[in-house]
Scaffold this active site. Sequence first.
Site, short mmCIF file in Angstrom:
data_model
loop_
_atom_site.label_atom_id
_atom_site.label_comp_id
_atom_site.label_asym_id
_atom_site.label_seq_id
_atom_site.Cartn_x
_atom_site.Cartn_y
_atom_site.Cartn_z
N CYS A 1 0.75 -1.26 0.00
CA CYS A 1 0.00 0.00 0.00
C CYS A 1 0.78 1.31 0.00
O CYS A 1 0.75 2.08 -0.96
CB CYS A 1 -0.93 0.03 1.21
SG CYS A 1 -2.10 -1.34 1.28
N HIS B 1 -2.79 7.07 4.25
CA HIS B 1 -1.73 6.08 4.50
C HIS B 1 -0.34 6.59 4.16
O HIS B 1 0.54 5.83 3.74
CB HIS B 1 -2.02 4.77 3.73
CG HIS B 1 -1.41 3.57 4.40
ND1 HIS B 1 -1.18 2.39 3.73
CD2 HIS B 1 -0.97 3.37 5.67
CE1 HIS B 1 -0.64 1.52 4.55
NE2 HIS B 1 -0.50 2.09 5.74
CA CA Z 1 -3.07 -2.09 -0.97
#
Ligand code: CA
Length: 457
Positions: free
Chosen positions: A78, A136
């Site tokens: 990610c 994130h």
């Molecule tokens: Ca991901």
Amino acid sequence: MKAKLLVLVVLVLAPLAAIHAAAAAPASKPNILVILADDLGYADVGFNGCKDIPTPNLDTLARSGVRCTSGYVTHPFCSPTRAGLLTGRYQQRFGHENNPAWLPQSTVAGLPLSQTTLPQILKTAGYVTGCVGKWHLGAHLQFHPNRRGFDEYFGLLGGGHVYLPGAKGSAEYQIPMDRNGRSEPLTEYLTVVLAREGSSFVARHKGQPWFLYLTFNAPHTPLQVTDPLMERVKHITDETRRSYAGLVVGLDDAVGVVMNALRESGQAENTLVFFLSDNGGPVSVTHSDNTPLRGAKGDVFEGGIRVPFLVSWPGRLPQGQDYAQPVISLDVFATAVALTSANVPAGHTLEGTNILPYLMGRQGGAPHDRLFWRSGGGAKFAVREGDWKLVGGRNGKTQLFNLAEDLGESKDLAAVRPEVLTRLSQTYAEWNKDNVAPLFESPQANRPKAPKKAGQK
Ligand code: CA
């Protein structure tokens, strides 16, 4: 006398013309919409052959543009992928090689402030910038999207979130929604909320060039799905895949809602849309499907880094066509810069390519001579050059595959073509010289594992 009058007329009209040109200029700049899915498998969309999960809206988007069949991201998981996408640079150049833990006090665990972001650059070209969805890229206030180039932000700041209001999850997955630095409770199914916020941004900013980074956390875990979504995938017998499919259907609905907002506001023809996943499907976790690719999220085999990848711009790009040469998420930045004449600061070396001339068929050849991956500071690495793919790791055997003949990376040709193995190994070493050590570690639970022995999946 006549000459004087003419001069007067020119003096009066020229500024008006300039004002008119300035007013017209924004309309000539296309909007840029980047839709990112999270952990979506290569084969889990209809446009890549999926049979059991209906994705009609994504399939429509595919027919409206170009399907990149060798579309890559810069990392198999990610946060590093997002760091590469938003800077247009291999994230290993600046140490963003792991997932930042949810540490609101840490000024290290996030996208380094030394890096310039795509929205920061687009603002210099008159764009209004928005991010809706999963961030994130650091929990500290200094990493907040509003401080990293986004005029507007709504979403989940961590690496994931519960989908249903009040559902149980880790602390990070239960933090309130954030709207421009202020907390709001989650009151509806998360994917629906993100679709509505994305649509609102699109509608509100008509008439001004805009950039929207719309980052769904679907279909990342947790596998939380509403009953109506489950009803639409009840034919899937595997329970885990059925829930995952529900998340994918929710994502597809959301894409439909946002694309509809584009059409209804008359902006479809003036908007360049990218759709891609941030990494491959985590097959063992969600029973996602990366067929025919080998491996999964976390791997530098194709299954971890080759993703569903669409580029659509009705009227400007071909429709319903495939493009087979490798492209990568780094190209989003370079393409946006080329389109908008935005200013890239000296020293911010872009590593992507403007792919529009290639997708339009105006330029032949490949946009990239070679592409690189490195995870865990070198625990895993890969190089793609033409049809060749090198896959190695700090502790494992270095393997060589020919993707034209062996897309599933099953036949190691290292011993058969030692000269290619050597060349690509040297190429990787050369690229790797410009990388730095990871600045921060992933949380224990999702650290990349050491490479498995050759032949293992
Ligand atoms: Ca991901």
